[in-house]
Write a protein that holds these residues in place. Structure first.
Motif: not given
Length: 175
Positions: A108-123
């Motif tokens: 919720a506090v991450l900027p959009n580009d980093l939020r996408e990395k959080l949600e799409g993390a492949g690990l």
């Protein structure tokens, strides 16, 4: 590296240490001279950081200076996601839910580009045996750790009684 980034890095380095760190070690970690380190520490102290130091002993950041980290790196996000997923899959129900909630709050506090990395993390966390919550009192053990209580654990085997006891309290159920 900019001076502002160097000051933030210095705060982070000091946060990692519970005991005083020599000025020479800090200067080496930051890739700066000892004289520059002294100026940076004086700057941080003038901004309210409670950094205490003594010749030959080192520097320590005392609790109370609240400068939050500016942002997570991609690697830090991956570490948070992987660790939270592991806890969500393998922890007891309370800890599992806490890990899921933490990821939502971070997102919720991450900027959009980093939020996408959080949600799409492949690990991903591979399959593993989950906990049998009836046989292990993990919330009780976490409480004892938080309260710094001694724990005495007696283990026989899975077909016999497992007992948990700590000075001043006992588990609510024996399995």
């Amino acid at each position: 590296m900019s001076r502002a980034q160097r000051l933030l890095d210095l705060i982070q380095i000091l946060r990692h240490h519970r005991y005083p760190v020599l000025g020479a070690t800090l200067a080496q970690d930051l890739g700066i001279s000892l004289r520059t380190l002294y100026r940076d520490i004086a700057t941080l102290q003038s901004q309210g950081a409670t950094i205490e130091g003594e010749a030959g002993v080192g520097y320590i950041l005392r609790p109370g200076f609240m400068l939050p980290p500016l942002m997570f790196s991609e690697e830090e996000i991956e570490a948070l996601v992987l660790g939270s997923r592991w806890v969500a899959n393998r922890g007891d129900s309370a800890l599992s839910q806490a890990a899921k909630n933490a990821l939502v709050k971070i997102g919720a506090v991450l900027p959009n580009d980093l939020r996408e990395k959080l949600e799409g993390a492949g690990l991903l966390v591979g399959p593993g045996e989950g906990l049998n919550e009836d046989s292990i009192e993990l919330p009780l053990l976490r409480e004892a750790i938080r309260c710094e209580k001694k724990i005495i654990i007696t283990y026989f085997d899975l077909t016999r009684v497992t007992q948990f006891a700590a000075k001043g309290w006992e588990s609510k159920r024996k399995t």
